[in-house]
Scaffold this motif. Structure first.
Motif, PDB file in Angstrom:
ATOM      1  N   ASP A 154     -14.769  10.329  -1.203  1.00  0.00           N
ATOM      2  CA  ASP A 154     -14.738  10.340  -2.676  1.00  0.00           C
ATOM      3  C   ASP A 154     -13.892  11.515  -3.113  1.00  0.00           C
ATOM      4  O   ASP A 154     -14.245  12.662  -2.806  1.00  0.00           O
ATOM      5  N   SER A 217      -5.842   6.270 -10.495  1.00  0.00           N
ATOM      6  CA  SER A 217      -7.168   5.917  -9.982  1.00  0.00           C
ATOM      7  C   SER A 217      -6.988   4.887  -8.864  1.00  0.00           C
ATOM      8  O   SER A 217      -6.062   4.068  -8.914  1.00  0.00           O
ATOM      9  N   ALA A 219      -9.197   2.473  -5.669  1.00  0.00           N
ATOM     10  CA  ALA A 219     -10.343   2.049  -4.854  1.00  0.00           C
ATOM     11  C   ALA A 219      -9.762   1.320  -3.642  1.00  0.00           C
ATOM     12  O   ALA A 219      -9.053   0.323  -3.793  1.00  0.00           O
ATOM     13  N   THR A 231     -14.052   3.443   3.151  1.00  0.00           N
ATOM     14  CA  THR A 231     -13.678   3.318   1.742  1.00  0.00           C
ATOM     15  C   THR A 231     -13.146   4.663   1.269  1.00  0.00           C
ATOM     16  O   THR A 231     -13.619   5.711   1.717  1.00  0.00           O
ATOM     17  N   SER A 233     -12.178   6.416  -2.536  1.00  0.00           N
ATOM     18  CA  SER A 233     -11.979   6.310  -3.983  1.00  0.00           C
ATOM     19  C   SER A 233     -11.308   7.584  -4.457  1.00  0.00           C
ATOM     20  O   SER A 233     -11.549   8.666  -3.917  1.00  0.00           O
ATOM     21  N   THR A 235      -9.702   9.496  -8.180  1.00  0.00           N
ATOM     22  CA  THR A 235      -9.394   9.467  -9.611  1.00  0.00           C
ATOM     23  C   THR A 235      -8.981  10.854 -10.063  1.00  0.00           C
ATOM     24  O   THR A 235      -9.330  11.853  -9.442  1.00  0.00           O
TER      25      THR A 235
END
Ligand SMILES: NC(=O)c1ccc[n+]([C@@H]2O[C@H](COP(=O)([O-])OP(=O)(O)OC[C@H]3O[C@@H](n4cnc5c(N)ncnc54)[C@H](O)[C@@H]3O)[C@@H](O)[C@H]2O)c1
Length: 354
Positions: A154, A217, A219, A231, A233, A235
């Motif tokens: 993240d 941004s 994903a 994964t 992510s 932003t």
């Protein structure tokens, strides 16, 4: 006999200031002889930080200087390709900030120039050298983690209008990409340090936060040929800034802290399964921490030069990161999973700009 100090010049004095400070910290190995910025005030200010450093406003003067061994290029991204070539052709070794260049084929051109000139390029990936991430890499290298299952990254940072007021930012032609290329490239490099290059990706990218051309941004999902998944992510619109890396392996889970810009540093939490606790604790006891961040990369670089071994970050590392970035842009635009490595006739290898 002690090695002569490496004489270095820094070109571009935004983040280049951090390079100057890191070389100054490593003064037993490096001597900063010149700093260069087209903004004369910036050049003069930074030159004044250290003794006997000349302020230069024309990079041509740096390429031509006969008292410079290594040039550190910290200019806006679209200038890197030509400046790296000019420095190599002038007989300098080169350190260059990320993103190194604007396509995988340009990395290949630089690799050919390394052979032609006999000088090398070390891309910057300083985030790798935090001791938390290095500890996990040590465990992977010791073969005690078991199979990788899932990793999660993240990256939630904050960049607003003031950041994008700098004229080269936010535009394909001058920044070359958005959050994936400019900011998350560090997280992608760190992920590949631990898990190697993925075999397929699926990305959804969007411009949600700022009034800019490039994405802010993302994903992303990634898959490895041995079955692992991840994964990511990212932003640039997060009021609370964090970066967190979490790795689930067969024999342990590993989790970073949440400092946005020092997430590869300690503290990391390593939680072994009961039946592998002893082996993993014993391996962790053997870990030897190194220097971190820019100082960590430049310390290892000086050591490699002294020993005649390859630099700690190679063109191949930048190529791997930029090939992944290319696949992410392709996936988003074509709404499909993209397999890696990309086929040699993939047009986007010559540039991912829309
Ligand atoms: N590794 C990291 O964590 C990190 C962090 C920030 C920036 N960067 C990268 O560093 C590079 C520079 O970014 P920045 O944030 O410092 O940008 P910046 O705009 O703050 O600084 C760039 C400097 O280069 C100077 N410059 C422009 N053209 C020049 C030229 N032809 N010759 C000499 N100097 C010139 C500008 O006057 C400016 O002072 C970018 O590629 C960026 O992605 C990397």
């Amino acid at each position: 006999m002690t090695e002569p100090r490496i004489r270095v010049a820094i070109v571009g004095l935004g983040i280049g200031r951090m390079h100057v400070l890191a070389f100054a910290e490593l003064r037993a190995m490096y001597q900063v002889v010149a700093v260069c910025d087209t903004d004369a005030d910036r050049a003069a200010e930074v030159a004044g930080w250290l003794k006997d450093v000349r302020a230069v406003t024309d990079p041509e003067e740096i390429w031509a200087a006969d008292d410079v061994d290594v040039v550190s290029i910290c200019t806006p991204p679209a200038l890197h390709r030509a400046q790296v070539e000019a420095a190599l052709r002038a007989g300098k070794d080169v350190i260059c900030e990320k993103p190194l260049v604007g396509s995988v084929s340009q990395v290949d051109e630089l690799a050919a120039l390394e052979v032609e000139t006999g000088h090398h390029v070390m891309p910057v990936f300083q985030y790798r050298f935090g001791n938390g991430l290095q500890k996990l890499k040590w465990l992977v290298d010791q073969d005690v983690t078991g199979r990788p299952f899932v990793a999660n990254v993240d990256m939630a940072w904050l960049r607003g209008a003031d950041y994008y007021a700098t004229e080269w930012r936010g535009r394909w032609e001058t920044e070359l990409g958005g959050v994936v290329l400019t900011h998350a490239v560090h997280a992608l490099d760190m992920l590949m340090q631990i898990l190697g290059p993925p075999s397929a990706v699926w990305a959804r990218l969007a411009t949600l936060v700022n009034d800019i051309e490039t994405e802010d941004s993302a994903a992303i999902t990634l898959r490895w040929s041995y079955g692992g998944l991840a994964t990511v992510s990212a932003t640039l619109g997060s009021a609370q800034e964090i970066t967190r890396h979490r790795f689930t392996f067969e024999h342990l889970s590993a989790e970073s802290g949440t400092d946005p810009y020092y997430s590869s540093f300690e503290p990391w939490t390593f939680t072994p399964t009961e039946d592998h606790a002893e082996e993993i604790e014993a391996a962790l006891d053997q870990f030897v921490p190194g220097k971190e961040d820019y100082i960590g990369q430049f310390d290892r670089y000086a050591d490699a030069r002294a020993k005649g071994t390859p630099p700690p970050v190679l063109l191949a590392d930048a190529r791997q990161a930029l090939e992944l970035v290319t696949a992410l842009y392709l996936s988003d635009r074509q709404h499909r999973e993209v397999s890696l490595p990309l086929p040699a006739d993939e047009p986007a290898l010559n540039g991912w700009e829309p």
